[in-house]
Design a protein around this motif. Structure first.
Motif, PDB file in Angstrom:
ATOM      1  N   GLU A 142       0.859  -1.184   0.000  1.00  0.00           N
ATOM      2  CA  GLU A 142       0.000   0.000   0.000  1.00  0.00           C
ATOM      3  C   GLU A 142       0.896   1.236   0.000  1.00  0.00           C
ATOM      4  OE1 GLU A 142      -2.535   2.192   3.380  1.00  0.00           O
ATOM      5  OE2 GLU A 142      -3.269   0.153   2.925  1.00  0.00           O
ATOM      6  N   ALA A 166      -6.256   4.944   2.453  1.00  0.00           N
ATOM      7  CA  ALA A 166      -7.613   5.288   2.026  1.00  0.00           C
ATOM      8  C   ALA A 166      -7.959   6.701   2.471  1.00  0.00           C
ATOM      9  CB  ALA A 166      -8.603   4.290   2.614  1.00  0.00           C
ATOM     10  N   ARG A 167      -8.852   7.338   1.734  1.00  0.00           N
ATOM     11  CA  ARG A 167      -9.300   8.682   2.086  1.00  0.00           C
ATOM     12  C   ARG A 167     -10.820   8.696   2.196  1.00  0.00           C
ATOM     13  NH1 ARG A 167      -5.919  10.876  -2.235  1.00  0.00           N
ATOM     14  NH2 ARG A 167      -7.852  11.521  -3.249  1.00  0.00           N
ATOM     15  N   GLY A 168     -11.315   9.377   3.162  1.00  0.00           N
ATOM     16  CA  GLY A 168     -12.755   9.510   3.311  1.00  0.00           C
ATOM     17  C   GLY A 168     -13.317  10.576   2.385  1.00  0.00           C
ATOM     18  N   SER A 219     -15.235   9.008  -1.366  1.00  0.00           N
ATOM     19  CA  SER A 219     -14.122   8.355  -0.676  1.00  0.00           C
ATOM     20  C   SER A 219     -13.273   7.582  -1.680  1.00  0.00           C
ATOM     21  CB  SER A 219     -14.653   7.407   0.398  1.00  0.00           C
ATOM     22  OG  SER A 219     -15.481   6.414  -0.192  1.00  0.00           O
ATOM     23  N   GLN A 220     -12.069   7.251  -1.275  1.00  0.00           N
ATOM     24  CA  GLN A 220     -11.138   6.548  -2.171  1.00  0.00           C
ATOM     25  C   GLN A 220     -10.434   5.438  -1.400  1.00  0.00           C
ATOM     26  OE1 GLN A 220      -8.464   8.919  -4.787  1.00  0.00           O
ATOM     27  NE2 GLN A 220      -6.792   7.763  -3.834  1.00  0.00           N
ATOM     28  N   SER A 221     -10.302   4.306  -2.061  1.00  0.00           N
ATOM     29  CA  SER A 221      -9.618   3.180  -1.439  1.00  0.00           C
ATOM     30  C   SER A 221      -8.123   3.454  -1.377  1.00  0.00           C
ATOM     31  CB  SER A 221      -9.859   1.899  -2.255  1.00  0.00           C
ATOM     32  OG  SER A 221      -9.128   1.963  -3.475  1.00  0.00           O
ATOM     33  N   PRO A 222      -7.365   2.625  -0.654  1.00  0.00           N
ATOM     34  CA  PRO A 222      -5.906   2.768  -0.688  1.00  0.00           C
ATOM     35  C   PRO A 222      -5.370   2.559  -2.104  1.00  0.00           C
ATOM     36  CG  PRO A 222      -6.592   1.359   1.129  1.00  0.00           C
ATOM     37  CD  PRO A 222      -7.802   1.569   0.267  1.00  0.00           C
ATOM     38  N   TYR A 282      -2.567   0.721  -4.274  1.00  0.00           N
ATOM     39  CA  TYR A 282      -1.674  -0.420  -4.160  1.00  0.00           C
ATOM     40  C   TYR A 282      -0.737  -0.496  -5.367  1.00  0.00           C
ATOM     41  CZ  TYR A 282      -5.217  -1.918  -0.778  1.00  0.00           C
ATOM     42  OH  TYR A 282      -6.092  -1.980   0.275  1.00  0.00           O
TER      43      TYR A 282
END
Length: 299
Positions: A11, A15-17, A24-27, A29
């Motif tokens: 990673e 992640a961001r809210g 929102s956004q996932s981590p 990778y």
């Protein structure tokens, strides 16, 4: 500190809210070997032109492009191959013919065909004159082909014999912009040829076009820069109008570098002893990437 997700994934961004009206956004990778930056070169080279030229110098007499002839009874014969040097020479003749017919650096050359040696030769020829290849799925219908031809501003189309009659049907809509057609295959129907010619376009068989290049050799190659357009990949059109993505030489070489790295992480080491059976359509970037990877290593 990087957080490892499995044996080869890390990673690189958390992640961001949701905030400021953005979802929102996932981590994020990446492969562990690309955590600090993605691979960008193969043997220090950054264009497909340079990568294939390097392969020709290194593997000149080795088998390069192969095909399996089918006789009149439909029986498959033994494989035949062009060497790397022969492949390069044929692509030079093809580049000479394209230039003779007015194709210039930055021009778009389309291919509407099943996977074949002629398709790969067209790619290599476009690299030599810094033209952009526009691959088209052989499953596409006339409406999608007409759209891609217009949208990409195609100048020359390399069309399989089995698609020539369909291509002729869109000629009234594309005449004046497309210079002509090079037809792959033998026993081409004269009626199909005339149906294209009547709209002011040239039509050559593959062998005729190679002969034009032999008679009008390429005076000087025009090497592309890493950021020049190598191809425009269109979607298959299953969800509506095909969408085109412009892919640079740098991007394809970077993809090859990444693929080699990932394959080696699995303890599989590809080399000049390997072969690739081209099955997935060459209009798909994954097949294009794997075939170019094979050519880069002498396979």
């Amino acid at each position: 500190m990087l957080r490892h997700i499995g044996p080869v994934t890390v990673e690189v961004e958390p992640a961001r809210g949701a905030r400021d009206g953005k979802p929102s956004q996932s981590p994020v990778y990446r492969n562990k070997n690309g955590a600090d930056g993605l691979p960008t070169t193969v043997r220090g080279l950054t264009t497909m032109y340079d990568l294939f030229n390097d392969a020709v110098k290194t593997f000149g007499d080795r088998k390069c492009l192969g095909w399996r002839p089918i006789d009149a009874d439909g029986v498959a014969k033994e494989y035949k191959f062009y060497t790397y040097k022969e492949t390069d020479d044929l692509s030079k003749s093809l580049a000479g013919a394209l230039t003779h017919e007015g194709v210039h650096p930055g021009a778009k050359v389309g291919v509407w065909s099943v996977n074949c040696v002629e398709w790969m030769l067209t790619i290599r020829a476009c690299d030599k004159i810094n033209a952009t290849i526009v691959p088209m799925y052989d499953s596409l219908g006339e409406t999608a082909i007409e759209y891609i031809t217009k949208h990409s501003e195609l100048e020359v189309a390399v069309v399989h014999r089995d698609k020539l009659a369909q291509f002729a049907k869109i000629c009234p809509a594309i005449k004046g912009s497309v210079r002509g057609v090079v037809c792959i295959g033998s026993n081409i129907k004269q009626d199909d040829i005339e149906a294209v010619k009547k709209h002011g376009m040239f039509v050559y068989t593959w062998d005729e076009f190679l002969a034009v290049g032999t008679e009008n050799p390429l005076a000087k190659e025009t090497p592309p820069s890493p950021d020049d357009d190598a191809c425009i990949m269109y979607t298959s059109g299953t969800t509506g109008t095909p969408k085109g993505v412009i892919i640079s030489h740098r991007a394809i070489v970077s993809g090859i570098a990444g693929a080699i790295d990932m394959i080696e992480q699995t303890k599989i080491y590809v080399s000049e002893k390997d072969r690739v059976l081209s099955y997935m359509p060459l209009a798909h970037i994954f097949d294009r990437l794997i075939e170019d990877l094979a050519l880069a290593i002498g396979a």
